[in-house]
Design an enzyme around this catalytic site. Sequence first.
Site, PDB file in Angstrom:
ATOM      1  N   GLU A 213     -45.639  -3.971  12.230  1.00  0.00           N
ATOM      2  CA  GLU A 213     -44.300  -4.381  12.637  1.00  0.00           C
ATOM      3  C   GLU A 213     -44.032  -4.376  14.148  1.00  0.00           C
ATOM      4  O   GLU A 213     -43.134  -3.672  14.634  1.00  0.00           O
ATOM      5  CB  GLU A 213     -43.255  -3.524  11.917  1.00  0.00           C
ATOM      6  CG  GLU A 213     -43.308  -3.701  10.417  1.00  0.00           C
ATOM      7  CD  GLU A 213     -42.253  -2.896   9.669  1.00  0.00           C
ATOM      8  OE1 GLU A 213     -41.558  -2.064  10.298  1.00  0.00           O
ATOM      9  OE2 GLU A 213     -42.124  -3.088   8.441  1.00  0.00           O
ATOM     10  N   GLU A 366     -45.814  -5.552   3.406  1.00  0.00           N
ATOM     11  CA  GLU A 366     -44.813  -4.630   2.867  1.00  0.00           C
ATOM     12  C   GLU A 366     -43.715  -5.440   2.185  1.00  0.00           C
ATOM     13  O   GLU A 366     -43.198  -6.410   2.760  1.00  0.00           O
ATOM     14  CB  GLU A 366     -44.201  -3.757   3.965  1.00  0.00           C
ATOM     15  CG  GLU A 366     -45.149  -2.739   4.563  1.00  0.00           C
ATOM     16  CD  GLU A 366     -44.467  -1.832   5.580  1.00  0.00           C
ATOM     17  OE1 GLU A 366     -43.203  -1.760   5.567  1.00  0.00           O
ATOM     18  OE2 GLU A 366     -45.174  -1.216   6.387  1.00  0.00           O
TER      19      GLU A 366
END
Length: 577
Positions: A213, A366
């Site tokens: 991320e 995710e």
Amino acid sequence: MKFKKIIACLAASLIAGSAFTGKAPEKVIAAPDEYHDDWLHVNENAEIVDMYGNPVWLTGCNWFGYNVTTQCFDGVWSRNMHEMLNEMADHGFNLLRVPMSTQILLQWKNNEPDPYMVKINEWKNPELTVEGVEGGTPKYSFDIWNMAVEWCRENGIKIMMDIHCATTASNGHQLPLWYDSNYSTDDWLEALSWFSEYYKDDDTIIAVDLKNEPHGKNDGQGMAIWDDSTAENNWKYAAERGAAACLEQNPNLLIMVEGIEVYPKFENGKDWNSPAIDYAHYDDPDAQAFHGAWWGGNFRGARDYPVDLGEHQSQLVYSPHDYGPLVWEQEWFKKDFTRETLLEDYWYDTWAFLIEEKISPLLMGEWGGFYDDEHDPTGDNRKWMKLLRDYMIDKRIHHTFWCFNENSGDTGGLLTNDFQDWDVAKYEFVEEALWQDENGKYISLDHKIPLGKSGNGISLSDYYSGNNNVTPPTTTEPQTTAATTPVATESKTTAPSVTTTTVSPSVTKKGDANCDGETDVADVVLTKCYLINPKVYSIKDQGKLNADVIGDGNGIEIQDVILIQKLVLKLIAPPEI
């Protein structure tokens, strides 16, 4: 498979093997031929395929802990780690994404002591203690990790290592970049290189997620950008360097590149220096400077500036993250959303175009969330989960569910009750998106080892019935596969049919086991696999005759394979046989 990749596998397979030691200075060298047939790559149709060109589906989950001060998988403080890995495999997860930190990898590389106490239950994990007894002293975290790798291998689970943060910390993922005040970009590259080199001879670890991320807005807190510059915070540039650090050590690794958070609205005259957000005009898209996204989810830059891995481009996979309204009430949830509105408002231009336009395969690194009335009284989170799950099934998007842990505050996990029990409703929901055959058997990404030990799993070779590898891909002929792309749930690929062959009266070319007219590394791979399991790895009668290079009439033996290897490596010439 590219010729140089097969040569790399072959060269490694000629080295005498030794067992894992668990100490960083010791080299990990796999036994000959044992761990070199499960490497994956991307074909021209943006599919992830095995070394024979057969499409595979990576359907796994995340288990965090090594990225925080636990120094081990969370939950091992209350349950047996081996038992939990067994259950993961038996429930059909064929890939495990493991968050780690740059810090812990460099700690292992330098054989430094654990800075924190390894958090395990010494009574329920006696095998993780130095003494090997209940209540013993926890082993070094790296030793425990290598035991986890071994147990994943025996279960047919493959591993993707994820650099979740630079410094080991429970909130490390909140920092936006792959470097921080403790660990630099060079430290990150060093950690990636070491990890890739250390496990290069073990295809249990098939992928590396370069950084979890990357994110940030233009607010002075750090921001990942995506363009063609060499700025330190340019994620595209960093990702290409990170990929090179991995692939120079192991050219067979899949490289996962995540997105960023924001991308300038260049069409409105904005750029990276524009203000992060105009809160007074938050609901006015034209007044905003950036296209927003979930952290790690924005791939608009990949259309303008695609990641370039050069000769290793076939190892690139883009890996977005996506979440529902319980994590954050994004603008695209503020309506009666459907698949169509999600695609129009967010998914397509942010990441879905990559798979829709066959630019790249996607692995949703995710996704997940709470799946119960208590946490989700409106049902909107479950609605989003189902829409995303079904879209991933339809588009064959690979994924790792977040998460196995129960202690993820804004999503929950697959386990509950202090890691003792499975959340049945959530698992049954996820299970529909796990790779299964028409009989409901879970499919491993390992060619030899079935997934799990319950009898509910099969190996990759079992799934393809052994008929796929008669003609491995070559660099001179069009690649063909023995089966069409598998489709999940209702529409699944059946095993390819067996074709009959006739016995040729004489050798057409010595060593040409796959009968493609050339004696090359593909023949070495095929004959080795045939010796391991002739029922699974079939060879035509003509190929058997060609591969009996000794010519004693005893069929293919190890001595024949050695001679074929020497032919390919130009250590001998055909007349010497």
